[in-house]
Design an enzyme around this catalytic site. Sequence first.
Site, short mmCIF file in Angstrom:
data_model
loop_
_atom_site.label_atom_id
_atom_site.label_comp_id
_atom_site.label_asym_id
_atom_site.label_seq_id
_atom_site.Cartn_x
_atom_site.Cartn_y
_atom_site.Cartn_z
N HIS B 11 0.82 -1.21 0.00
CA HIS B 11 0.00 0.00 0.00
C HIS B 11 0.85 1.26 0.00
CE1 HIS B 11 -3.38 -2.57 0.80
NE2 HIS B 11 -4.19 -1.55 0.93
N1 LIG Z 1 -13.09 -9.13 0.43
C1 LIG Z 1 -14.08 -8.26 0.29
N2 LIG Z 1 -15.24 -8.61 -0.35
C2 LIG Z 1 -16.23 -7.73 -0.52
N3 LIG Z 1 -16.18 -6.45 -0.09
C3 LIG Z 1 -15.07 -6.05 0.55
C4 LIG Z 1 -13.97 -6.91 0.76
N4 LIG Z 1 -13.00 -6.21 1.40
C5 LIG Z 1 -13.48 -4.96 1.56
N5 LIG Z 1 -14.72 -4.85 1.06
C6 LIG Z 1 -15.57 -3.66 0.99
O1 LIG Z 1 -14.75 -2.54 0.70
C7 LIG Z 1 -15.04 -1.48 1.61
C8 LIG Z 1 -13.82 -0.65 1.88
O2 LIG Z 1 -13.43 0.03 0.72
P1 LIG Z 1 -12.24 1.08 0.73
O3 LIG Z 1 -12.36 1.85 -0.52
O4 LIG Z 1 -12.24 1.84 2.00
O5 LIG Z 1 -10.97 0.18 0.61
P2 LIG Z 1 -9.90 -0.21 1.75
O6 LIG Z 1 -10.46 -1.30 2.56
O7 LIG Z 1 -9.48 1.01 2.47
O8 LIG Z 1 -8.75 -0.75 0.83
P3 LIG Z 1 -7.23 -0.92 1.18
O9 LIG Z 1 -7.12 -2.25 1.85
O10 LIG Z 1 -6.54 -0.88 -0.12
O11 LIG Z 1 -6.82 0.24 2.04
C9 LIG Z 1 -15.59 -2.16 2.83
O12 LIG Z 1 -16.47 -1.31 3.52
C10 LIG Z 1 -16.29 -3.40 2.29
O13 LIG Z 1 -17.66 -3.16 1.99
#
Ligand SMILES: Nc1ncnc2c1ncn2[C@@H]1O[C@H](COP(=O)(O)OP(=O)(O)OP(=O)(O)O)[C@@H](O)[C@H]1O
Lengths: 194, 123
Positions: B11
């Site tokens: 990241h």
């Molecule tokens: N494996 C998964 N399957 C389905 N939905 C997921 C999964 N992982 C995360 N999510 C969804 O993605 C959302 C988060 O999106 P966001 O744009 O904040 O990415 P992030 O988790 O911060 O990514 P990163 O890990 O790159 O920082 C969560 O609220 C959830 O709904």
Amino acid sequence: MLTVENTLKWLELFNAKIQAEKDYLSELDTPIGDGDHGNNMSRGLLAVHEALTTQSATDVPSILKTTAMMLISKVGGASGPLYGTAFLEMAKLSSTTLEVAPLLAAGLAGIQKRGHAQVGEKTLIDVWTPVIQAVEADMLDGATIETAVMATKDMQATKGRASYVGERSIGHIDPGAASSGYLFTTMLMAGVVS
Amino acid sequence: MSDYGVVIVSHVPEIATGVAALINEVATDVSVTTAGGTDEGGVGTSALKIQSAFESNAGQCLLAFYDLGSAKMNLELAQELTNKKVYLYDVALIEGSYTAAALLQVGTDLATIEAQLAPLKIK
Ligand SMILES: Nc1ncnc2c1ncn2[C@@H]1O[C@H](COP(=O)(O)OP(=O)(O)OP(=O)(O)O)[C@@H](O)[C@H]1O
Ligand SMILES: [Mg+2]
């Protein structure tokens, strides 16, 4: 049924809603994630908006494909590959059918292929699944969407960033579920399901 | 084993290049490429950056290592966009990539490397 006109309207309304709720979505992502969901989605939808306004798409598959590519390349968080794959799968199927239920089901299958999550793991899947069931039964309304979003509050996250805080994820609405809620309320507003 | 290369996805750009610096010390002949952060240089991962890390790697068979959640999703997406053979490992990023690179440097075969990586699986 999707048409060029209502698909463009849907994506424009979705973009506007995401921009308006950007801070709220990032706030939801703060206690259980890294506080960037609103910014991620805002960046992605802005790119979608720009791409769709500069290239005058004349068919639904290319609108959905452009949307997918923008989300995949611009969002930057988990939601990028997830929403991006969903739109890519919908784009593929849309050369065969423009019916909403099978298209959304293909999108959901893409999300599951990418994230390997099941219902009840506090993700956007917990909104997509009941919404698709309601569309299939011809019963989708705002209340169904709202209920699905709110139901993620009591769930414990076992996928994604929120899974790192374990039980502490309980009591907060999932940010991805909330943004998917906007995707489907704007779909209703655009008259895609009628 | 010059057809093999290592790809590091994180990241944060500095984590990716930092891990590469660490493993380059022991694996001077192994091609190591990185994809850190979003296209804008922020914290996150990018399928397109990962794809270019695949393409710019001298290896045709790539052993890929990543840090958290979405990195794997973008890795799998990039995997679908490349013609190279990419193996993805759910192991501890630093220990896993270090192990793989050190073994590649001395010409170890893939099966042996994978056996050494197995106990490092954490996700
Ligand atoms: N494996 C998964 N399957 C389905 N939905 C997921 C999964 N992982 C995360 N999510 C969804 O993605 C959302 C988060 O999106 P966001 O744009 O904040 O990415 P992030 O988790 O911060 O990514 P990163 O890990 O790159 O920082 C969560 O609220 C959830 O709904
Ligand atoms: Mg986040």
